[in-house]
Design a protein around this motif. Structure first.
Motif, PDB file in Angstrom:
ATOM      1  N   GLU A 245       0.809  -1.222   0.000  1.00 36.44           N
ATOM      2  CA  GLU A 245       0.000   0.000   0.000  1.00 36.44           C
ATOM      3  C   GLU A 245       0.839   1.267   0.000  1.00 36.44           C
ATOM      4  O   GLU A 245       0.521   2.231  -0.716  1.00 36.44           O
ATOM      5  N   PRO A 256      -6.546   0.714  -0.712  1.00 41.10           N
ATOM      6  CA  PRO A 256      -7.795  -0.058  -0.699  1.00 41.10           C
ATOM      7  C   PRO A 256      -8.976   0.651  -0.053  1.00 41.10           C
ATOM      8  O   PRO A 256     -10.114   0.264  -0.277  1.00 41.10           O
ATOM      9  N   ARG A 260      -9.681  -4.159   5.499  1.00 40.76           N
ATOM     10  CA  ARG A 260     -10.427  -5.404   5.276  1.00 40.76           C
ATOM     11  C   ARG A 260     -10.075  -6.036   3.935  1.00 40.76           C
ATOM     12  O   ARG A 260     -10.253  -7.238   3.746  1.00 40.76           O
ATOM     13  N   SER A 261      -9.616  -5.210   2.995  1.00 41.18           N
ATOM     14  CA  SER A 261      -9.262  -5.729   1.667  1.00 41.18           C
ATOM     15  C   SER A 261      -8.152  -6.762   1.738  1.00 41.18           C
ATOM     16  O   SER A 261      -8.005  -7.598   0.841  1.00 41.18           O
ATOM     17  N   TYR A 262      -7.332  -6.714   2.825  1.00 43.22           N
ATOM     18  CA  TYR A 262      -6.235  -7.684   2.976  1.00 43.22           C
ATOM     19  C   TYR A 262      -6.707  -8.972   3.642  1.00 43.22           C
ATOM     20  O   TYR A 262      -5.923  -9.901   3.830  1.00 43.22           O
ATOM     21  N   PHE A 312     -10.061 -11.645  -3.235  1.00 45.17           N
ATOM     22  CA  PHE A 312      -9.388 -10.350  -3.233  1.00 45.17           C
ATOM     23  C   PHE A 312      -9.921  -9.461  -4.354  1.00 45.17           C
ATOM     24  O   PHE A 312     -10.416  -9.957  -5.382  1.00 45.17           O
ATOM     25  N   GLY A 313      -9.762  -8.148  -4.174  1.00 42.99           N
ATOM     26  CA  GLY A 313     -10.127  -7.215  -5.220  1.00 42.99           C
ATOM     27  C   GLY A 313      -9.139  -7.242  -6.373  1.00 42.99           C
ATOM     28  O   GLY A 313      -7.949  -7.569  -6.195  1.00 42.99           O
ATOM     29  N   PHE A 316      -5.877  -5.115  -5.875  1.00 40.89           N
ATOM     30  CA  PHE A 316      -4.847  -5.732  -5.042  1.00 40.89           C
ATOM     31  C   PHE A 316      -4.074  -6.773  -5.840  1.00 40.89           C
ATOM     32  O   PHE A 316      -2.829  -6.830  -5.788  1.00 40.89           O
TER      33      PHE A 316
END
Length: 624
Positions: A245, A256, A260-262, A312-313, A316
Motif C-alpha cells: 500500500e 484499498p 479489510r481488503s487484505y 481479493f479485489g 490488489f
C-alpha cells in the motif's frame, strides 16, 4: 472622455475593409471633402486623445477603439488608408453578435451625449465600453493569477470584490479544448529525456524499493508468510501489506480504502486480529493466515487468478502482479483508471476483464516505447498519463478527437477563530462499534481541493477565500506558506493522513482572497505571506451606476472622503464606500439603502475616528 460612432469606409457601403485598416494601420479617419464640414471640424478639433470611437458600417458595429493620437493630415493615402484626415487608435474590442448592441445607421461621424436624440446608440456604446473594460481588467487579473497562482482583491466595502472573484473563477474553470489525447502523449514522448538527472535519481530509488521488497518477500516464501510479516495495523513498516500500500507507492498507487481488503489485519482498538472474507469464520488466526498465504502464493508464483478473484479485489491482485512481473503488467491497478487510459488511445476494451485490460495497456506502452526509441519506464509512461489526464473520472477524455478540460471553484469565508485544522488538515473524534472514542486525521478543504486539482491536471481549480485577512494567516496556513510559492513540491504536514504527511499544491490550483481595506479590527498580512500573493485594487467606480440620483448621492458621499472630513490616518481609496451601495432599480430602493446601509456605515466611520466630528452634520444631511 467623449463617445463617438463613425463610418470608416469611402463612399461605398460594400467596401468591407474596415477591419483590415484597423488591424494593419490602427488608424481611423475622414476624407478631405467639400461637404460635411462640421463633421471634419469635430474630427479635427473636438475629438480628443482618450475618446472612445465605435466603428460601424451602416447599422452594424465593427470595432470599439480608443483615440491615442493627435489629429494628422496627409496627402499620402493608399487603397486601404484612403483618408487624408486621420488619428491613431487602439483597438479595445471587436464586435460580437451576442453583444446585441444597437447603432444608428445614419451619419459619418456622430458624437454621443445626453442631449443627443440618438440616445440608444449612446447607451449601446457606453455599455460596450464598460463591458470591454471589465473584460480587459478581468483578463489582466487572470493573467496575473496564472503567473502568481494566488492573488488578493483588496478595496473598501461595497466595491464588488467577492463578485469579481467569482467572475474570475467562472472564467478560469470554463470547459476548454486541450487537444487530441494521444497526440498529447506522443508529443510528450518526443520531448521525454530519460537521462535527466532528477529522473535518473527517481529511477534508481524505485529500483532500490523494488529490490528491497523482493528481498523481504521473495516469491518462494510467500506460502509461509506469518501474521506478523503480513498484517498491517501495528504501526510497523516492514509488513507485506504496508509495502504493497505505501512502501511501493512510487511504483504505482494502490489504496484499498479499508484494511479489510487484505482479509486479515491487526485491529488496535480491540487488540486482536480482524478476519474477513473467506477466513472470517476461521477461529485460529494462524490457520486463517495460511489460507490467505496459499492464495497469494498461487497468484504470484503461478500467475493464477481464477481462484483469487473470489477473495481479493482486482486492484490488489494487479498490484501483486505488477510488483513481481513489472515487464508484463502495467503499474495502474484501478480498473476504472485503466479504462480511461485505454480511451486515450481509442482502444476497444469491451468484454475484457481488468487483467486483460491491464496487459493491453502495457502493450501500448511497449509499442510507444519502440516507436519513439525511448528508454522510458512503464512507471514513467504511467506518470505521463495520470499527470496529464484525469484517469480517476475520465471526465476530460471523451470519444471525439478533442480533450475537454473543466475545473471547479469553491468559496469559503475566514473568521478570527479559523485554524489550520479547519483549513488544511486536522483531527476528528469518532465513536467505534463498542462505544470507544478514537481519533483520526481528516483532510480539510485546502488539502481536498489540492487533491482534486492533482487528479484533474487539465482543469483549473479556484478556491476563493472571502475576508482572508480576518484569520491569523500564518497560523492557518502553517507550512503551506512555502507550498504557495513552490507549487508541485511536497511539504510535510504536522498531521499524517493515510500514512502520508506530504501535501502538494498543484500549479492548476488558484487561490483568490478578498480583503476589506477599511477593516482595522483584524490583523494585517505579514511580509512573508504578502510576498507570495499579488494584490489587486478593486475601487469604487461611478461609471457602473446608472441611476442619476444614485450618481448624485455617490458624489455627495465622495465629498466626505476629502481632506476636510477624512482623518489623515486614512486614505480615501482604503475606506470610501463602493458603488454597490448605489446600485438600485428605483428611487425608493435608493432611499432604503441610504437610511439602512449607507448612513449606518458612515456613522460607524465617524465613531471609529475615520471622519472628523464635523462630518456628522454632512452625513445626516444626505438625502435623495
Amino acid at each position: 472622455m467623449n463617445y463617438w460612432h463613425m463610418q470608416l469606409h469611402p463612399n461605398d457601403l460594400n467596401w468591407s475593409k474596415e477591419k483590415e485598416v484597423l488591424e494593419k494601420y490602427n488608424l481611423i479617419g475622414l476624407g478631405d471633402w467639400e461637404e460635411q464640414i462640421s463633421q471634419q471640424d469635430d474630427f479635427e478639433n473636438k475629438m480628443k486623445v482618450g475618446d472612445i470611437v465605435a466603428i460601424k458600417r451602416g447599422s452594424q458595429f465593427i470595432a470599439l477603439t480608443k483615440v491615442i493620437g493627435e489629429y494628422e493630415y496627409t496627402d499620402e493615402v493608399g487603397d486601404l488608408d484612403w483618408f487624408q484626415r486621420r488619428r491613431k487608435v487602439e483597438i479595445l474590442d471587436w464586435y460580437k453578435k451576442d453583444y446585441n448592441f444597437y447603432v444608428s445607421p445614419r451619419g459619418t461621424l456622430t458624437r454621443c451625449n445626453t442631449n443627443n436624440s440618438d440616445a440608444q446608440s449612446n447607451i449601446s456604446i457606453t455599455n460596450w465600453y464598460k463591458t470591454s473594460m471589465m473584460n480587459y481588467l478581468q483578463n489582466k487579473t487572470i493573467d496575473l493569477l496564472k503567473y502568481k497562482n494566488q492573488i488578493i482583491l483588496q478595496g473598501p466595502p461595497g466595491t464588488g470584490k467577492t463578485r469579481q472573484a467569482k467572475l474570475i473563477a467562472e472564467e478560469l474553470i470554463k470547459p476548454k479544448k486541450v487537444g487530441n489525447p494521444e497526440s498529447i502523449i506522443d508529443n510528450l514522448l518526443e520531448k521525454f529525456n530519460p537521462n535527466e538527472e532528477t529522473l535518473k535519481a527517481y529511477r534508481e530509488n524505485n529500483e532500490r524499493l523494488l529490490a528491497k521488497f523482493q528481498e523481504l518477500f521473495p516469491k518462494g516464501t510467500l506460502s509461509q508468510i506469518t501474521l506478523e510479516k503480513y498484517c498491517t495495523g501495528k504501526g510497523d513498516r516492514d509488513n507485506f501489506c504496508w509495502w504493497i500500500e505505501r512502501g511501493l507507492q512510487p511504483l504505482g498507487y494502490y489504496f484499498p480504502g479499508s484494511s479489510r481488503s487484505y482479509l486479515i489485519f491487526w485491529k488496535k482498538d480491540i487488540e486482536e486480529y480482524s478476519k474477513h472474507g473467506f477466513v472470517k469464520d476461521v477461529q485460529d488466526d494462524e490457520e486463517a493466515m495460511q489460507k490467505v498465504a496459499d492464495v497469494i502464493s498461487e497468484v504470484v508464483n503461478e500467475q493464477k487468478i481464477d481462484n483469487a478473484v473470489n477473495y481479493f479485489g482486482d486492484s490488489f491482485l494487479l498490484k501483486l502482479l505488477n510488483t513481481y512481473y513489472p515487464n508484463e503488467y502495467f503499474p495502474i491497478n484501478s480498473e476504472r483508471m485503466i479504462d480511461n487510459a485505454l480511451k486515450i488511445f481509442k482502444v476497444n476494451y469491451q468484454g475484457l476483464n481488468a487483467f486483460e485490460k491491464n496487459k493491453k495497456l502495457n502493450q501500448i506502452y511497449l509499442e510507444k516505447k519502440a516507436k519513439f526509441l525511448n528508454q522510458i519506464t512503464a512507471y514513467e509512461f504511467g506518470r505521463l498519463l495520470w499527470d496529464n489526464f484525469n484517469l480517476k473520472t475520465g471526465e476530460d477524455i471523451n470519444h471525439s478527437d478533442e480533450l475537454i478540460a473543466q475545473g471547479e471553484f469553491q468559496i469559503i469565508q475566514f473568521h478570527p477563530a479559523y485554524s489550520y485544522e479547519d483549513f488544511v488538515r486536522g483531527i476528528i473524534a469518532e465513536t467505534t462499534e463498542n462505544g470507544n472514542v478514537t481519533y483520526k486525521v481528516e483532510n480539510k478543504i485546502l488539502a481536498e481541493f489540492a487533491q482534486k486539482s492533482k487528479d484533474n491536471p487539465n482543469g483549473n481549480y479556484v478556491l476563493i477565500i472571502d475576508e482572508i485577512n480576518r484569520a491569523n494567516l500564518p497560523s492557518v496556513l502553517g507550512e503551506l506558506i512555502y507550498a504557495l510559492e513552490y507549487r508541485n513540491e511536497p511539504v510535510t504536514s504536522m498531521y499524517e493522513f493515510e500514512n502520508e504527511r506530504n501535501i502538494i499544491l498543484p500549479k492548476n490550483l488558484f487561490i483568490i482572497g478578498t480583503m476589506n481595506t477599511a477593516d482595522r479590527s483584524v490583523g494585517h498580512i505579514d511580509y512573508a505571506i504578502r510576498r507570495r500573493f499579488a494584490f489587486v485594487d478593486i475601487l469604487p467606480d461611478e461609471s457602473v451606476i446608472a441611476n442619476e440620483k444614485a450618481k448624485q448621492l455617490f458624489n455627495d458621499v465622495k465629498i466626505l472622503f476629502s481632506d476636510e472630513f477624512l482623518s489623515p490616518d486614512f486614505k480615501p481609496k482604503d475606506v470610501m464606500i463602493g458603488h454597490s451601495y448605489f446600485l438600485t432599480n428605483d428611487d425608493n430602493e435608493l432611499k432604503t439603502k441610504l437610511e439602512f446601509e449607507i448612513k449606518p456605515i458612515l456613522r460607524e466611520y465617524l465613531k471609529d475616528g475615520i471622519f472628523f466630528e464635523i462630518a456628522s452634520e454632512k452625513i445626516e444631511a444626505l438625502n435623495v
